[in-house]
Design a protein around this motif. Sequence first.
Motif, PDB file in Angstrom:
ATOM      1  N   TRP A   1       5.567  13.486   6.904  1.00 11.15           N
ATOM      2  CA  TRP A   1       6.763  12.670   7.155  1.00 11.15           C
ATOM      3  C   TRP A   1       6.871  11.578   6.097  1.00 11.15           C
ATOM      4  O   TRP A   1       5.928  11.324   5.345  1.00 11.15           O
ATOM      5  N   HIS A   2       8.035  10.951   6.073  1.00  8.09           N
ATOM      6  CA  HIS A   2       8.144   9.740   5.264  1.00  8.09           C
ATOM      7  C   HIS A   2       8.540   8.595   6.190  1.00  8.09           C
ATOM      8  O   HIS A   2       9.583   8.633   6.825  1.00  8.09           O
ATOM      9  N   LEU A   3       7.672   7.619   6.279  1.00 11.43           N
ATOM     10  CA  LEU A   3       7.919   6.451   7.135  1.00 11.43           C
ATOM     11  C   LEU A   3       7.712   5.202   6.279  1.00 11.43           C
ATOM     12  O   LEU A   3       6.584   4.719   6.139  1.00 11.43           O
ATOM     13  N   ARG A   4       8.786   4.724   5.694  1.00 14.44           N
ATOM     14  CA  ARG A   4       8.633   3.600   4.766  1.00 14.44           C
ATOM     15  C   ARG A   4       8.079   2.357   5.459  1.00 14.44           C
ATOM     16  O   ARG A   4       7.218   1.667   4.918  1.00 14.44           O
ATOM     17  N   THR A   5       8.564   2.115   6.670  1.00  6.65           N
ATOM     18  CA  THR A   5       8.111   0.899   7.377  1.00  6.65           C
ATOM     19  C   THR A   5       6.609   0.976   7.657  1.00  6.65           C
ATOM     20  O   THR A   5       5.885  -0.009   7.515  1.00  6.65           O
ATOM     21  N   ASP A   6       6.152   2.167   8.033  1.00  2.87           N
ATOM     22  CA  ASP A   6       4.724   2.315   8.322  1.00  2.87           C
ATOM     23  C   ASP A   6       3.891   2.152   7.045  1.00  2.87           C
ATOM     24  O   ASP A   6       2.813   1.549   7.067  1.00  2.87           O
ATOM     25  N   LEU A   7       4.414   2.668   5.928  1.00  2.00           N
ATOM     26  CA  LEU A   7       3.690   2.502   4.656  1.00  2.00           C
ATOM     27  C   LEU A   7       3.612   1.029   4.265  1.00  2.00           C
ATOM     28  O   LEU A   7       2.612   0.558   3.726  1.00  2.00           O
ATOM     29  N   GLN A   8       4.677   0.297   4.575  1.00  5.68           N
ATOM     30  CA  GLN A   8       4.652  -1.145   4.283  1.00  5.68           C
ATOM     31  C   GLN A   8       3.592  -1.858   5.125  1.00  5.68           C
ATOM     32  O   GLN A   8       2.892  -2.750   4.650  1.00  5.68           O
ATOM     33  N   LEU A   9       3.475  -1.422   6.383  1.00 10.21           N
ATOM     34  CA  LEU A   9       2.451  -2.028   7.254  1.00 10.21           C
ATOM     35  C   LEU A   9       1.054  -1.678   6.739  1.00 10.21           C
ATOM     36  O   LEU A   9       0.147  -2.520   6.721  1.00 10.21           O
ATOM     37  N   PHE A  10       0.902  -0.426   6.306  1.00 15.10           N
ATOM     38  CA  PHE A  10      -0.383   0.029   5.744  1.00 15.10           C
ATOM     39  C   PHE A  10      -0.774  -0.863   4.554  1.00 15.10           C
ATOM     40  O   PHE A  10      -1.898  -1.333   4.440  1.00 15.10           O
ATOM     41  N   LYS A  11       0.217  -1.100   3.696  1.00 15.09           N
ATOM     42  CA  LYS A  11      -0.026  -1.911   2.496  1.00 15.09           C
ATOM     43  C   LYS A  11      -0.435  -3.335   2.884  1.00 15.09           C
ATOM     44  O   LYS A  11      -1.424  -3.878   2.401  1.00 15.09           O
ATOM     45  N   LYS A  12       0.348  -3.898   3.810  1.00 17.78           N
ATOM     46  CA  LYS A  12       0.086  -5.289   4.220  1.00 17.78           C
ATOM     47  C   LYS A  12      -1.323  -5.422   4.817  1.00 17.78           C
ATOM     48  O   LYS A  12      -2.042  -6.375   4.535  1.00 17.78           O
ATOM     49  N   ARG A  13      -1.715  -4.435   5.612  1.00 16.41           N
ATOM     50  CA  ARG A  13      -3.009  -4.544   6.307  1.00 16.41           C
ATOM     51  C   ARG A  13      -4.186  -4.298   5.393  1.00 16.41           C
ATOM     52  O   ARG A  13      -5.248  -4.890   5.571  1.00 16.41           O
ATOM     53  N   THR A  14      -4.010  -3.409   4.422  1.00 17.99           N
ATOM     54  CA  THR A  14      -5.181  -3.017   3.613  1.00 17.99           C
ATOM     55  C   THR A  14      -5.314  -3.786   2.301  1.00 17.99           C
ATOM     56  O   THR A  14      -6.400  -3.838   1.739  1.00 17.99           O
ATOM     57  N   GLN A  15      -4.218  -4.394   1.825  1.00 13.73           N
ATOM     58  CA  GLN A  15      -4.324  -5.078   0.529  1.00 13.73           C
ATOM     59  C   GLN A  15      -5.387  -6.186   0.592  1.00 13.73           C
ATOM     60  O   GLN A  15      -5.495  -6.901   1.586  1.00 13.73           O
ATOM     61  N   GLY A  16      -6.121  -6.289  -0.498  1.00  9.33           N
ATOM     62  CA  GLY A  16      -7.167  -7.310  -0.580  1.00  9.33           C
ATOM     63  C   GLY A  16      -8.508  -6.814  -0.044  1.00  9.33           C
ATOM     64  O   GLY A  16      -9.526  -7.476  -0.197  1.00  9.33           O
ATOM     65  N   HIS A  17      -8.500  -5.641   0.585  1.00 12.58           N
ATOM     66  CA  HIS A  17      -9.729  -5.098   1.176  1.00 12.58           C
ATOM     67  C   HIS A  17     -10.210  -3.886   0.377  1.00 12.58           C
ATOM     68  O   HIS A  17      -9.440  -3.275  -0.362  1.00 12.58           O
ATOM     69  N   ALA A  18     -11.463  -3.526   0.601  1.00 10.30           N
ATOM     70  CA  ALA A  18     -11.933  -2.241   0.075  1.00 10.30           C
ATOM     71  C   ALA A  18     -11.422  -1.139   0.996  1.00 10.30           C
ATOM     72  O   ALA A  18     -11.286  -1.342   2.208  1.00 10.30           O
ATOM     73  N   VAL A  19     -11.088   0.017   0.400  1.00  7.16           N
ATOM     74  CA  VAL A  19     -10.672   1.172   1.199  1.00  7.16           C
ATOM     75  C   VAL A  19     -11.543   2.368   0.814  1.00  7.16           C
ATOM     76  O   VAL A  19     -11.808   2.594  -0.364  1.00  7.16           O
TER      77      VAL A  19
END
Length: 222
Positions: free
Chosen positions: A25-43
């Motif tokens: 699927w493409h869920l832009r809002t969910d990808l934005q949340l993913f980015k916000k939550r993971t940025q600055g962290h190790a993945v």
Amino acid sequence: MPSVASIVARSYPDKIIGIENTLPWHLRTDLQLFKKRTQGHAVIMGRKTFESIGQPLPKRTNIILSRAEPNYLTEFPELRWAPNPETALLLADIDSIISGKMEFFVIGGDQIYQIFEGRINRIFVTDVFCGHINGDAKFETDFDAKTKGKKSEWWIKSEEDFPRSDFDDFPFRVTEYRRRVPFHRYRVKEELMGREPTLDAFWEQYQFRLEAEVSEEQLPLF
Ligand SMILES: NC(=O)c1ccc[n+]([C@@H]2O[C@H](COP(=O)([O-])OP(=O)(O)OC[C@H]3O[C@@H](n4cnc5c(N)ncnc54)[C@H](OP(=O)(O)O)[C@@H]3O)[C@@H](O)[C@H]2O)c1
């Protein structure tokens, strides 16, 4: 040690996370949340997930699990390769300590969720209301399951619904689950850090040791 967090989007109710190495699927809002939550962290991610993304996720230390050294390490020198889960944890620990983060994220796919599942203390689950779809990768844990009349191992910290929109193929719900009895890992910081508090310096030393070890065996730090 830093805590293991995770994040996943899966179809409801079938728990499918991918097909032919892409997202269904493409869920832009969910990808934005993913980015916000993971940025600055190790993945930490599997080799196949990395290859489906095609490049390192910016503003994150990208740790790739693969049994063989990926040939794109020279193209993306900021990537960290982990030949086994212990190395992935070690690199994520060091990176988190250096950058002052309390947690890092396991971001899939199927095989990698299975490896770390027992260590995850909090997870953001996106249930995608897309009906029955085909898929070849799943994340099947039932975070609401109750065993023998006992409470679930997880409690819900938050839940939010999102409608279908021009940018999001399907409606979805994001639930943050927390483990009732968190899994703690202990290690003396100095044992990991030595006198070289940078990931690069640590990595250089560690790579040297990795080459000297049999890579499939448990490394002595764990
Ligand atoms: N919906 C979501 O939230 C989400 C998130 C992430 C991914 N996905 C989807 O999930 C699918 C990919 O999942 P997948 O299970 O096929 O692949 P994956 O978990 O991304 O990667 C698997 C690879 O990880 C490496 N690996 C596994 N266990 C290892 C171990 N013990 N030590 C060292 N390396 C190890 C192996 O790489 P080598 O073969 O190189 O040794 C293996 O082939 C894709 O469809 C992707 O789009 C969905």
